[in-house]
Enzyme design. Structure first.
Site, PDB file in Angstrom:
ATOM      1  N   GLU A 191       0.846  -1.200   0.000  1.00 47.91           N
ATOM      2  CA  GLU A 191       0.000   0.000   0.000  1.00 47.91           C
ATOM      3  C   GLU A 191       0.879   1.247   0.000  1.00 47.91           C
ATOM      4  O   GLU A 191       2.024   1.221   0.485  1.00 47.91           O
ATOM      5  CB  GLU A 191      -0.890  -0.022   1.254  1.00 47.91           C
ATOM      6  CG  GLU A 191      -1.815   1.178   1.372  1.00 47.91           C
ATOM      7  CD  GLU A 191      -2.932   0.983   2.404  1.00 47.91           C
ATOM      8  OE1 GLU A 191      -2.892   0.002   3.175  1.00 47.91           O
ATOM      9  OE2 GLU A 191      -3.842   1.834   2.423  1.00 47.91           O
ATOM     10  N   ASN A 232     -12.311  -1.285  -1.087  1.00 50.47           N
ATOM     11  CA  ASN A 232     -11.638  -1.896   0.072  1.00 50.47           C
ATOM     12  C   ASN A 232     -12.363  -1.466   1.340  1.00 50.47           C
ATOM     13  O   ASN A 232     -12.719  -0.289   1.496  1.00 50.47           O
ATOM     14  CB  ASN A 232     -10.180  -1.401   0.141  1.00 50.47           C
ATOM     15  CG  ASN A 232      -9.507  -1.762   1.456  1.00 50.47           C
ATOM     16  OD1 ASN A 232      -9.170  -2.918   1.689  1.00 50.47           O
ATOM     17  ND2 ASN A 232      -9.340  -0.788   2.337  1.00 50.47           N
ATOM     18  N   GLU A 233     -12.578  -2.403   2.225  1.00 48.36           N
ATOM     19  CA  GLU A 233     -13.217  -2.104   3.511  1.00 48.36           C
ATOM     20  C   GLU A 233     -14.358  -1.102   3.337  1.00 48.36           C
ATOM     21  O   GLU A 233     -14.381  -0.021   3.951  1.00 48.36           O
ATOM     22  CB  GLU A 233     -12.176  -1.641   4.549  1.00 48.36           C
ATOM     23  CG  GLU A 233     -11.177  -2.741   4.842  1.00 48.36           C
ATOM     24  CD  GLU A 233     -10.315  -2.542   6.104  1.00 48.36           C
ATOM     25  OE1 GLU A 233     -10.308  -1.449   6.673  1.00 48.36           O
ATOM     26  OE2 GLU A 233      -9.662  -3.528   6.502  1.00 48.36           O
ATOM     27  N   TYR A 277      -6.948  -9.059  11.509  1.00 50.04           N
ATOM     28  CA  TYR A 277      -5.600  -8.873  12.037  1.00 50.04           C
ATOM     29  C   TYR A 277      -5.489  -9.534  13.405  1.00 50.04           C
ATOM     30  O   TYR A 277      -6.449  -9.535  14.180  1.00 50.04           O
ATOM     31  CB  TYR A 277      -5.286  -7.381  12.169  1.00 50.04           C
ATOM     32  CG  TYR A 277      -5.013  -6.731  10.826  1.00 50.04           C
ATOM     33  CD1 TYR A 277      -3.745  -6.782  10.260  1.00 50.04           C
ATOM     34  CD2 TYR A 277      -6.030  -6.106  10.111  1.00 50.04           C
ATOM     35  CE1 TYR A 277      -3.483  -6.209   9.017  1.00 50.04           C
ATOM     36  CE2 TYR A 277      -5.782  -5.524   8.863  1.00 50.04           C
ATOM     37  CZ  TYR A 277      -4.499  -5.582   8.329  1.00 50.04           C
ATOM     38  OH  TYR A 277      -4.235  -5.021   7.104  1.00 50.04           O
ATOM     39  N   GLU A 287      -6.278  -9.263   3.666  1.00 52.93           N
ATOM     40  CA  GLU A 287      -5.454  -8.581   4.674  1.00 52.93           C
ATOM     41  C   GLU A 287      -5.420  -9.451   5.924  1.00 52.93           C
ATOM     42  O   GLU A 287      -6.464  -9.764   6.502  1.00 52.93           O
ATOM     43  CB  GLU A 287      -6.003  -7.187   5.023  1.00 52.93           C
ATOM     44  CG  GLU A 287      -5.761  -6.174   3.922  1.00 52.93           C
ATOM     45  CD  GLU A 287      -6.143  -4.746   4.293  1.00 52.93           C
ATOM     46  OE1 GLU A 287      -6.057  -4.386   5.477  1.00 52.93           O
ATOM     47  OE2 GLU A 287      -6.542  -4.011   3.373  1.00 52.93           O
ATOM     48  N   GLN A 301       1.946  -6.085   5.688  1.00 51.41           N
ATOM     49  CA  GLN A 301       2.194  -5.723   4.302  1.00 51.41           C
ATOM     50  C   GLN A 301       3.656  -6.042   3.977  1.00 51.41           C
ATOM     51  O   GLN A 301       4.451  -6.234   4.885  1.00 51.41           O
ATOM     52  CB  GLN A 301       1.925  -4.256   4.082  1.00 51.41           C
ATOM     53  CG  GLN A 301       0.487  -3.858   4.340  1.00 51.41           C
ATOM     54  CD  GLN A 301       0.150  -2.460   3.810  1.00 51.41           C
ATOM     55  OE1 GLN A 301       0.938  -1.803   3.152  1.00 51.41           O
ATOM     56  NE2 GLN A 301      -1.055  -2.009   4.133  1.00 51.41           N
TER      57      GLN A 301
HETATM   58  O1  AHR Z   1      -3.117  -2.630   6.231  1.00 49.38           O
HETATM   59  C1  AHR Z   1      -3.382  -1.404   6.830  1.00 49.38           C
HETATM   60  C2  AHR Z   1      -4.838  -1.006   6.713  1.00 49.38           C
HETATM   61  O2  AHR Z   1      -5.626  -1.907   7.419  1.00 49.38           O
HETATM   62  C3  AHR Z   1      -5.420  -1.033   5.326  1.00 49.38           C
HETATM   63  O3  AHR Z   1      -5.167   0.144   4.624  1.00 49.38           O
HETATM   64  C4  AHR Z   1      -6.884  -1.179   5.590  1.00 49.38           C
HETATM   65  O4  AHR Z   1      -7.555  -1.831   4.544  1.00 49.38           O
HETATM   66  C5  AHR Z   1      -6.932  -1.940   6.893  1.00 49.38           C
HETATM   67  O5  AHR Z   1      -7.795  -1.361   7.791  1.00 49.38           O
END
Ligand code: AHR
Length: 518
Positions: free
Chosen positions: A48, A196-197, A265, A320, A369
């Site tokens: 990103e 995205n999201e 995450y 992600e 990432q």
């Molecule tokens: O990976 C960091 C961020 O986490 C990304 O930009 C977003 O899609 C997510 O919330």
């Protein structure tokens, strides 16, 4: 797959054969049960415009005279990522994607407009790394690009134009513009994220509203007939938002969607994420618990998808995932720069085992990432570059890419903390195109070694392996000691006909190679 009752029976039988179930971890491989391929795209990455991922990470500029590069992309990064055989790379975001207007990033670099990167540190983005830079870099990396389109602040026509710009061979306004910018052949980009999201930084939409918007965007993203069909990926659920997946499965026509995303995450507490390197035993347990939650997420989202898509034609795309901690002291909080210890190696090994074991539905995933951001595989500092423990896990696991999944049943001892418990050992197995069998094993328990007995479901002539561990759980590679943690040969596996036994040290990842199947 075995039913719950049969799994229990299997576990009991194994327990009866090999002693009390609590004394050791037992694993039963069922090589004949599967025709499922572990898609190599499970091993994807994510880049990103965030902090030092693109600028300083991948790209140092064509004019750089101190760091060796190819068209501005660091040569050390190119060769490290080629070692991983990265199958796809997602770009330009993340949250950034829904603020990104691709036409800002084409044409002569001196005349590209600057914008402000609102989500990530409020820094000025000069657009010197744009569409040509990214897609040409993917060619150097021999990886497939995965472009995330701007739905949040973009227009349908803008995304339709991007597809035409990168994919159309004949004459058209956009392909002519591409040629004027120096690229004759199209890049034939197959993977496209539609926003995205969308539930968050992508527009704070409801699932129903996003579904309607999705249909419109997806309709005008023409295939241009050279990719074998665009692989459109819908913005998916935030972790356990099962209603999101249910709504999308109800509302999106199958001919317009190939994948539905999921983001999760491994985080202790979004308000108190804790240091990446100085964590307590309790924080370690909580991180492992959050990472292991991926197993439940994958199973529950898959079960919803099964209701609408029993043939599993729509993939679950975990685009992600990874560990998320506080940034390193004295770094920009908007840059998400964190170190990477053996805890991250545990997250990586365990999560990839989960994806492998659910390869029937999970056909793509992207670690967040690639460089200098969150659970990175590479960290850079000026001319220096290091490979993190996570890099080494991805490298060890690459043997599973496009291999045939071997289903397994596992009865693991628990990793217990304050009355809470999760399995200490996770595993996955596959048969590679070279005919060899691979088994990857992770012991997340930070203190207790695990005796593991495997029933291989067939006899083999030989076994070899590699292990990733360290002196201390909190060890990491840094710029003064880049190879403190790296894989070593592992000779501790004992083969006897169909049985294999080994001891997994605390916080270790082992990948075994079995050859000469009889
Ligand atoms: O990976 C960091 C961020 O986490 C990304 O930009 C977003 O899609 C997510 O919330």
């Amino acid at each position: 797959m075995l039913s719950k009752k049969n799994q229990l029976l299997t576990v009991l039988c194994i327990g009866a054969l090999w002693g009390p179930a609590t004394s050791q971890t037992s694993i039963q491989l069922s090589p004949k049960e599967s025709s499922v391929l572990i898609s190599k795209h499970i091993y994807g990455h994510f880049a990103e415009h965030l902090g030092r991922c693109i600028y300083d990470g991948f790209y140092v500029g064509e004019g750089n005279t101190t760091i060796p590069h190819t068209n501005g992309v660091r040569n050390d990064v190119l060769s490290a990522l080629k070692e991983l055989k990265i199958p796809n790379l997602r770009w330009p975001g993340g949250c950034f994607a829904d603020t990104y207007h691709w036409k800002d990033g084409i044409g002569p670099k001196g005349s590209r407009p600057s914008i402000v990167n609102n989500w990530w540190g409020g820094v000025t983005e000069d657009n010197s790394f744009g569409t040509h830079d990214f897609l040409n870099m993917c060619e150097l990396l021999e990886t497939e690009p995965y472009l995330a389109g701007n739905v949040g602040s973009g227009e349908v026509q803008e995304l339709a134009d991007w597809v035409q710009y990168v994919n159309f061979e004949g004459r058209s306004p956009m392909s002519d513009l591409r040629r004027a910018n120096g690229r004759d052949r199209p890049w034939n980009v197959k993977f496209w994220g539609v926003g995205n999201e969308a539930w968050g930084c992508g527009g704070h939409m409801t699932a129903a509203y996003y579904s309607d918007i999705y249909r419109k965007y997806a309709t005008f993203m023409s295939d241009w007939s050279n990719t074998g069909g665009l692989y459109r990926i819908a913005s998916g659920a935030n972790s356990a938002d099962y209603n999101w997946t249910e709504t999308l499965m109800q509302k999106l026509p199958k001919n317009l969607v190939k994948g539905i995303a999921l983001h999760h995450y491994a985080v202790i507490d979004w308000n108190k994420k804790g240091s990446a390197i100085e964590y307590t035993d309790e924080q370690y347990f909580k991180t492992m618990k959050s990472a292991w939650f991926m197993n439940e997420l994958v199973e529950k989202h898959s079960a919803i998808m099964d209701k609408y898509d029993p043939k599993k034609e729509v993939a679950l795309v975990v685009d992600e995932w990874g560990g998320w901690y506080e940034v390193e002291p004295e770094t920009n909080p908007g840059f998400l720069y964190q170190q990477n210890t053996m805890r991250d190696a545990m997250i990586a090994g365990m999560t990839l085992n989960i994806f492998n074991n659910h390869a029937e539905r999970v056909k793509m995933a992207n670690l967040a990432q690639t460089i200098n951001v969150l659970q990175a595989v590479i960290l850079t500092k000026g001319e220096k570059m290091i490979k993190t423990p996570t890099f080494h896990v991805m490298e060890m696991y690459k043997v599973h890419q496009d291999a045939q999944l071997i289903p397994l049943q596992i009865n693991s001892q628990s990793f217990v903390w304050n009355g809470e418990e999760i399995p200490a050992v996770s595993a996955s197995a596959s048969k590679g195109q070279n005919g060899k069998t691979y088994v990857s094993l992770v012991n997340i328990d930070p203190k207790v070694a695990q005796k593991v007995e495997l029933n291989l479901g067939g006899s083999y002539a030989g076994v070899s392996g590699r292990i990733l561990t360290a002196k201390q759980l909190r060890d990491f590679n840094d710029f003064d000691d880049a190879n403190r943690i790296q894989p070593q040969a592992f000779s501790g596996a004992k083969l006897s006909k169909e049985r294999l036994s080994l001891s997994l040290p605390p916080f270790s990842v082992v990948v075994l190679e079995l050859n000469g199947k009889k």
